[in-house]
Design an enzyme around this catalytic site. Structure first.
Site, PDB file in Angstrom:
ATOM      1  N   THR A   1       1.453  27.678 -16.523  1.00  0.00           N
ATOM      2  CA  THR A   1       2.875  27.311 -16.466  1.00  0.00           C
ATOM      3  C   THR A   1       3.564  27.768 -15.175  1.00  0.00           C
ATOM      4  O   THR A   1       4.729  27.457 -14.957  1.00  0.00           O
ATOM      5  CB  THR A   1       3.665  27.928 -17.643  1.00  0.00           C
ATOM      6  OG1 THR A   1       3.641  29.351 -17.502  1.00  0.00           O
ATOM      7  CG2 THR A   1       3.076  27.536 -18.975  1.00  0.00           C
TER       8      THR A   1
ATOM      9  N   CYS B   1       3.034 -17.873  -6.609  1.00  0.00           N
ATOM     10  CA  CYS B   1       3.733 -17.871  -5.329  1.00  0.00           C
ATOM     11  C   CYS B   1       2.781 -18.267  -4.202  1.00  0.00           C
ATOM     12  O   CYS B   1       2.410 -19.434  -4.127  1.00  0.00           O
ATOM     13  CB  CYS B   1       4.426 -16.538  -5.075  1.00  0.00           C
ATOM     14  SG  CYS B   1       5.815 -16.762  -3.950  1.00  0.00           S
TER      15      CYS B   1
ATOM     16  N   TYR C   1       0.824  -1.216   0.000  1.00  0.00           N
ATOM     17  CA  TYR C   1       0.000   0.000   0.000  1.00  0.00           C
ATOM     18  C   TYR C   1       0.855   1.263   0.000  1.00  0.00           C
ATOM     19  O   TYR C   1       0.396   2.348  -0.331  1.00  0.00           O
ATOM     20  CB  TYR C   1      -0.920   0.027   1.222  1.00  0.00           C
ATOM     21  CG  TYR C   1      -2.076  -0.949   1.138  1.00  0.00           C
ATOM     22  CD1 TYR C   1      -2.865  -1.020  -0.013  1.00  0.00           C
ATOM     23  CD2 TYR C   1      -2.393  -1.781   2.197  1.00  0.00           C
ATOM     24  CE1 TYR C   1      -3.921  -1.913  -0.095  1.00  0.00           C
ATOM     25  CE2 TYR C   1      -3.449  -2.675   2.123  1.00  0.00           C
ATOM     26  CZ  TYR C   1      -4.211  -2.744   0.971  1.00  0.00           C
ATOM     27  OH  TYR C   1      -5.255  -3.613   0.895  1.00  0.00           O
TER      28      TYR C   1
ATOM     29  N   GLU D   1       5.659 -13.084 -13.530  1.00  0.00           N
ATOM     30  CA  GLU D   1       5.259 -11.726 -13.931  1.00  0.00           C
ATOM     31  C   GLU D   1       6.436 -10.753 -13.996  1.00  0.00           C
ATOM     32  O   GLU D   1       6.357  -9.724 -14.660  1.00  0.00           O
ATOM     33  CB  GLU D   1       4.163 -11.184 -13.001  1.00  0.00           C
ATOM     34  CG  GLU D   1       4.609 -10.798 -11.588  1.00  0.00           C
ATOM     35  CD  GLU D   1       4.575 -11.954 -10.597  1.00  0.00           C
ATOM     36  OE1 GLU D   1       4.630 -13.124 -11.031  1.00  0.00           O
ATOM     37  OE2 GLU D   1       4.514 -11.677  -9.377  1.00  0.00           O
TER      38      GLU D   1
ATOM     39  N   HIS E   1       7.810 -16.175  -9.594  1.00  0.00           N
ATOM     40  CA  HIS E   1       7.008 -15.054 -10.095  1.00  0.00           C
ATOM     41  C   HIS E   1       7.286 -14.829 -11.582  1.00  0.00           C
ATOM     42  O   HIS E   1       8.183 -14.040 -11.922  1.00  0.00           O
ATOM     43  CB  HIS E   1       7.369 -13.772  -9.352  1.00  0.00           C
ATOM     44  CG  HIS E   1       6.964 -13.754  -7.917  1.00  0.00           C
ATOM     45  ND1 HIS E   1       5.812 -13.149  -7.483  1.00  0.00           N
ATOM     46  CD2 HIS E   1       7.552 -14.267  -6.810  1.00  0.00           C
ATOM     47  CE1 HIS E   1       5.705 -13.272  -6.168  1.00  0.00           C
ATOM     48  NE2 HIS E   1       6.754 -13.948  -5.734  1.00  0.00           N
TER      49      HIS E   1
ATOM     50  N   ARG F   1       9.375 -17.415   1.309  1.00  0.00           N
ATOM     51  CA  ARG F   1      10.050 -18.034   2.431  1.00  0.00           C
ATOM     52  C   ARG F   1       9.698 -19.521   2.511  1.00  0.00           C
ATOM     53  O   ARG F   1      10.519 -20.336   2.846  1.00  0.00           O
ATOM     54  CB  ARG F   1       9.553 -17.324   3.693  1.00  0.00           C
ATOM     55  CG  ARG F   1      10.524 -17.252   4.801  1.00  0.00           C
ATOM     56  CD  ARG F   1      10.102 -16.185   5.823  1.00  0.00           C
ATOM     57  NE  ARG F   1      10.822 -14.954   5.635  1.00  0.00           N
ATOM     58  CZ  ARG F   1      10.258 -13.762   5.483  1.00  0.00           C
ATOM     59  NH1 ARG F   1       8.942 -13.635   5.453  1.00  0.00           N
ATOM     60  NH2 ARG F   1      10.996 -12.686   5.329  1.00  0.00           N
TER      61      ARG F   1
HETATM   62  N1  GLN Z   1       4.116 -15.808   1.980  1.00  0.00           N
HETATM   63  C1  GLN Z   1       4.590 -16.840   1.127  1.00  0.00           C
HETATM   64  C2  GLN Z   1       6.020 -17.201   1.436  1.00  0.00           C
HETATM   65  O1  GLN Z   1       6.702 -16.459   2.079  1.00  0.00           O
HETATM   66  C3  GLN Z   1       4.431 -16.454  -0.326  1.00  0.00           C
HETATM   67  C4  GLN Z   1       5.199 -15.245  -0.712  1.00  0.00           C
HETATM   68  C5  GLN Z   1       4.756 -14.655  -2.014  1.00  0.00           C
HETATM   69  O2  GLN Z   1       3.630 -14.893  -2.461  1.00  0.00           O
HETATM   70  N2  GLN Z   1       5.591 -13.839  -2.648  1.00  0.00           N
HETATM   71  O3  GLN Z   1       6.504 -18.227   1.030  1.00  0.00           O
END
Ligand code: GLN
Length: 536
Positions: free
Chosen positions: A190, A385, A56, A513, A511, A466
């Site tokens: 301006t 993830c 956020y 993306e 990821h 993690r």
């Molecule tokens: N919270 C989860 C982890 O730490 C997934 C982390 C995430 O989605 N980037 O493994």
């Protein structure tokens, strides 16, 4: 070989004017003329990196291949330039001070009083020049975060002043400001621009190019007025008008001759340099803007209220949709609000569902509902993830029958820890670094959908998490149709799971993306959007 040129982009009047997009657009134009370009972001906040920031605050945390948790502007740079960035491409005030204090403790300053000038400014300059000194770039484009006049950005502007003085025409300042339109007077104003240029001048920096962010076309008169008041050539006053897509901005800036003026001011003869070849970029844009039919995708996550929180996922979907000749209609669904009772009402009509990454247990129950809905109703579903981890847990609960299946992250006492911390990680935690960050190799299993999508055996993707899929459950999952189709060749950690017999139900621990770009859309997103289109 010509010396590296350093281009700085500063902002005035307001934040959120799109310095990142302007920087990336200039990078794209110079690259399309055959130059080697990199983009850098200097962030004036005290955090050492944005890794610990709540989405956020500054939107998504982007991750580079070398495992740096970075500002989301680096995502724009990579998507536009199709070139990887690294830790050195994103510096914060926190890191500058950390480095300086470390050097002070080590005795590097030989008893001197350590001060903002020269020690902090030297450290800033060192981090900017480090990119040029690799010998890999003709242009280093450095964006200074924040707004000119802020206390936080002063040391950066001072470093820029010194660099301009040292480097002459090898260093330029592009200042991006805002010209508000007063509806009552029907006029663009301006004065705020003049004031922000004064601020910059007061700090010792004369901008070389001024870009006016505007919602209405800027007249010749206004350009001349800004030029006159701000000591800038009229040709170097440009507009950046609101665009239908961020991917149109490079073309808009090309029409304003941004690349040409930059070349001229850095000592090149623009006529002797090939014009920017934007053929493939234009082809993408035509697809993006020309698509009539829509594809409806829902993104289920807990930060959906903020547009930037899932920036890279949004852009990856939009790249994929464009290449599939579809207009992306993305609906954000707050996972906190999802229940068994409203799931059908919320997701009916969606052709595909993405379950977002995340940390902590808020909104997880809603993600279970979304996944169950997609699994049972054959809706294409992409878990990223945490989305993948929740996919595994939902499967363990509702297919394998382990009612208390969970991740250690949400329930430390579960007897079915299908997502857990692996043994060697537990020792790492005591040393302070427990996140798996950056690119890791992944071996794909022959005969799986993942292998077919990528079209090769070995891939590399970026991580930021993690916890891991607990491979003690692998055999049981596979016996029931949830196949581990990708694993890390060194550690054996599970990277991809996919549900057999379902049109498209894939979860990735990594990821994807982060690596989808305009000219190289990600194969998983392409395939997912393709499956969503099939699901009429
Ligand atoms: N919270 C989860 C982890 O730490 C997934 C982390 C995430 O989605 N980037 O493994």
């Amino acid at each position: 070989m010509a010396e590296t040129k350093y281009i700085f982009v500063t902002g005035g009047v307001a934040s959120s004017l799109g310095k990142g997009i302007i920087s990336a657009s200039l990078g794209k134009l110079l690259q399309a003329r055959g130059f080697r370009v990199t983009n850098q972001k200097l962030d004036p906040y005290i955090n050492v990196d944005p890794g610990t920031l709540n989405p956020y605050e500054h939107g998504e945390c982007y991750v580079t291949v070398d495992g740096h948790e970075a500002d989301l502007d680096l995502g724009h740079y990579e998507r536009f330039l199709n070139v990887e960035t690294h830790k050195i491409n994103n510096i914060t005030t926190g890191r500058i001070y950390q480095n300086v204090i470390m050097k002070e403790r080590r005795g590097d300053y030989l008893g001197k009083t350590v001060q903002v000038i020269p020690h902090i400014t030297d450290e800033i300059k060192r981090n900017v020049k480090a990119l040029g000194q690799t010998g890999s770039f003709d242009f280093v484009i450095t964006e200074i975060g924040g707004t000119v006049g802020d206390i936080e950005s002063l040391p950066y502007i001072e470093a820029l002043r010194q660099l301009k003085w040292e480097m002459g025409h090898n260093c330029l300042c592009i200042h991006l400001t805002y010209v508000p339109f007063l509806a009552a007077a029907k006029e663009l104003k301006t004065k705020p621009t003049q004031h922000s240029v004064k601020d910059l001048q007061q700090e010792g920096v004369q901008p070389d190019i001024i870009i006016l962010r505007t919602e209405h076309a800027v007249s010749e008169d206004i350009r001349h007025k800004v030029a006159l008041f701000c000591n800038v050539e009229p040709e170097a006053v440009m507009q950046s008008i609101d665009a239908s897509s961020i991917y149109r901005v490079p073309l808009n800036m090309q029409a304003e001759h941004l690349d040409e003026v930059v070349l001229r001011k850095t000592g090149y003869d623009p006529g002797k340099v090939p014009a920017a070849d934007m053929t493939s970029w234009n082809a993408f844009l035509e697809k993006l803007e020309g698509a009539n039919e829509e594809v409806r995708i829902a993104l289920v996550g807990k930060y959906v209220q903020l547009q930037d929180a899932y920036k890279s996922i949004h852009e990856s979907l939009s790249h994929a949709a464009a290449y599939c000749n579809r207009r992306l209609v993305l609906t954000s669904v707050l996972s906190d609000d999802l229940t068994k009772d409203n799931i059908a009402g919320t997701l009916t009509g969606q052709q595909g569902v993405v379950v977002a990454p995340g940390f902590g247990s808020r909104g997880v129950e809603g993600k279970f509902e979304a996944l169950r809905w997609c699994r049972e109703n054959n809706i294409p579903c992409f878990g990223i993830c945490m989305g993948m981890q929740v996919m595994a847990i939902e499967f363990a609960r509702n297919v394998l029958g382990y009612a208390d299946a969970n991740s250690l992250e949400f329930d430390e006492r579960t007897t079915h820890n299908v997502v857990d911390m692996m043994e060697d990680q537990k020792t790492l935690i005591n040393m302070g670094g427990s996140m798996r960050l950056g690119a890791y190799a992944c071996q794909l299993k022959r005969g799986t959908k993942a292998r077919e999508i990528y079209g090769k055996d070995l891939i590399s993707e970026r991580h930021r998490h993690r916890y891991e899929f607990n491979h003690h459950y692998q055999a049981e999952f596979e016996a029931h149709g949830m196949v581990c189709s990708g694993t890390n060749p060194d550690s054996g950690l599970v990277e991809i799971i996919e549900l057999q017999g379902h049109p498209w139900y894939i979860g990735t621990q990594f990821h994807p993306e982060y690596s989808s770009t305009v000219l190289r859309p990600h194969p998983l997103f392409l395939s997912f959007v393709g499956a969503a289109i099939e699901n009429k």
